[in-house]
Write an enzyme that holds these catalytic residues in place. Structure first.
Site, PDB file in Angstrom:
ATOM      1  N   ASP A  86       0.594  -1.103  -0.101  1.00  0.00           N
ATOM      2  CA  ASP A  86       0.039   0.409  -0.177  1.00  0.00           C
ATOM      3  C   ASP A  86       0.738   0.674  -0.272  1.00  0.00           C
ATOM      4  OD1 ASP A  86      -2.597  -1.561   0.391  1.00  0.00           O
ATOM      5  OD2 ASP A  86      -2.713  -1.560   2.232  1.00  0.00           O
ATOM      6  N   ASP A 144       0.144   5.485   1.682  1.00  0.00           N
ATOM      7  CA  ASP A 144      -1.085   5.948   2.191  1.00  0.00           C
ATOM      8  C   ASP A 144      -1.353   5.675   3.915  1.00  0.00           C
ATOM      9  OD1 ASP A 144      -3.805   4.309   1.676  1.00  0.00           O
ATOM     10  OD2 ASP A 144      -2.888   2.599   3.086  1.00  0.00           O
ATOM     11  N   ASP A 184      -1.030   1.836  10.434  1.00  0.00           N
ATOM     12  CA  ASP A 184      -2.115   1.104   9.521  1.00  0.00           C
ATOM     13  C   ASP A 184      -2.761  -0.503  10.145  1.00  0.00           C
ATOM     14  OD1 ASP A 184      -3.020   2.236   7.587  1.00  0.00           O
ATOM     15  OD2 ASP A 184      -3.464   1.343   6.100  1.00  0.00           O
ATOM     16  N   ARG A 232      -7.541  11.623  10.445  1.00  0.00           N
ATOM     17  CA  ARG A 232      -7.578  10.052  10.902  1.00  0.00           C
ATOM     18  C   ARG A 232      -6.806  10.035  12.060  1.00  0.00           C
ATOM     19  NH1 ARG A 232      -8.580   5.325   6.167  1.00  0.00           N
ATOM     20  NH2 ARG A 232     -10.490   6.202   4.979  1.00  0.00           N
TER      21      ARG A 232
END
Length: 435
Positions: free
Chosen positions: A234, A258, A262, A314
């Protein structure tokens, strides 16, 4: 039948697009990967804490003890050149020891929160990275970071000197490893991401991670005795996929393709602390799919981080899990700070939220496209947060006092945050001096 061909092509492309997410870029999900996936799921269930409020209470207790007698007014954020000052309980555990370089493994005793059990390579030898190259994905050279993280035994990995490491493809880190950048200026940049896939017990500390790009995949060694075909990665900074007992501390991160970090596919028992995040759109993602309910076991502590210049959204965005957001400094966002879907629990305590000038971005929280009739039962609570420049936190669910403990000690209020996060990011540690 000719008319069906375009639809079949679309379905084939959808399968190709979906499978890398479900299978973590593994092109050939062979018996080795099946076993790893099974072991990782067991590890996630074992690491899950049925009483997360006790973990949040422990963090709060440690913060209170670390700031005993401090009035919280020492907030000058200019470059600090005085004696070592450990401003939060994690740093107090190790930073002001002038012999930290000889006692590196003391760091393994310093984690708090859900990732507190991570000891990384504490039980192994120290391995020194001497070569910043990353020329071979199947037979990496001794002395390189890729060679070190693939070894089967626990290792405490350090760096011989300052270096810029451009990963040619994603770096597959195995279990029981510490990557410790203290004493050197180490950048993982302009190449592949750091991947923790179906592993446990990893510490990553003291690095600069930035400008990572999506990788094309190919034949990549993922452990000492196994390699296989990987699909496109990613372009995250650090990617957790089915990973448990992970502590990420004092990392400076910015501008990856990205996410910066994550954590998906039932990753849990994670602490992210003392990090400095800047210049990025989608910063932290916890839970990758609204349909993957196994992420209910995900438990993450975010503590003493600085969310700084040039961030959009985020910080984090959560699905399903439980996240304790405590004593972080949010000085920049363009859309929102904390978002989520699929009934995550968010306990926000003692953070400082400074809203942007835009009248349309004052709200700290965002619950996606879920109607209020659904999200009003989610447990999103704010306690002791400092809300500035019009910032507001929309609470829902049960008050914090309804959590399963009667003696929960409150976090330090948001007015202490500038001090607690003063040294966020990678530190310029020098051997023979307090860090």
């Amino acid at each position: 039948m000719e008319d069906a061909k375009p639809m079949l092509l679309v379905l084939s492309l959808l399968v190709v697009a979906i499978l890398p997410t479900l299978r973590a870029n593994i092109a050939d999900f062979d018996e080795v990967w099946k076993k790893r996936a099974e072991d990782a799921k067991k590890a996630s269930l074992e690491a899950y804490d049925p009483h997360p409020e006790r973990v949040t209470q422990n963090v709060n207790e440690e913060v209170h003890e670390a700031l005993e007698g401090d009035d919280g007014k020492r907030r000058n954020l200019k470059k600090y050149n005085g004696p070592c000052t450990a401003t939060n309980p994690i740093d107090r555990c190790w930073r002001c020891d002038q012999d930290w370089a000889s006692n590196r493994k003391k760091l393994a005793d310093c984690a708090l929160g859900f990732g507190r059990k991570a000891t990384g390579g504490k039980d192994g030898e120290i391995y020194v990275v001497t070569d910043p190259s990353d020329d071979s994905l199947l037979d990496p050279k001794p002395g390189t970071l890729r060679y070190a993280v693939l070894q089967p035994q626990p290792l405490w990995i350090i760096f011989a000197h300052n270096m810029m490491i451009k990963l040619s493809q994603e770096l597959m880190v195995t279990s029981n490893k510490t990557i410790d950048g203290r004493g050197a200026n180490v950048h993982i940049a302009n190449g592949g991401q750091i991947t923790l896939q179906f592993v446990r017990n990893v510490i990553i500390h003291g690095l600069h991670v930035h400008d990572n790009k999506a990788g094309n995949g190919g034949m990549i060694r993922d452990s000492f005795d196994h390699f296989g075909l990987r699909t496109r990665s990613d372009g995250d900074g650090i990617s957790l996929f089915g990973a448990t007992d992970v502590w990420i501390d004092h990392i400076s991160m910015w501008n990856c393709q990205d996410g910066l970090i994550d954590a998906i596919m039932a990753s849990t028992a994670i602490t992210i602390s003392n990090c400095h995040f800047t210049h990025h759109n989608e910063v932290l993602l916890f839970g990758g799919s609204d349909t993957y309910s196994d992420d209910k076991v995900m438990q993450v502590t975010l503590a003493f981080n600085h969310f700084g210049k040039g961030l959009v959204q985020r910080m984090p965005r959560i699905r399903w899990g439980f996240v304790h957001v405590v004593n972080n400094d949010y000085t920049h966002w363009l859309m929102y700070a904390i978002g989520g879907s699929q009934q995550p629990t968010v306990i926000s305590q003692g953070n400082r939220f400074v809203a942007p000038p835009s009248l349309f971005a004052k709200e700290v929280t965002k619950r996606g496209y879920t109607p209020e009739s659904v999200w009003k039962s989610w447990n999103w609570r704010s306690e002791g947060d400092l809300l500035l420049n019009g910032a507001f936190f929309v609470e829902s669910g049960s008050p914090i006092t309804n959590l399963d403990t009667k003696d929960m000690i409150p976090a330090k209020p948001g007015s202490f945050v500038a001090r607690l996060t003063r040294f966020a990011g990678a530190l310029a540690c020098v051997k023979g001096k307090p860090c």
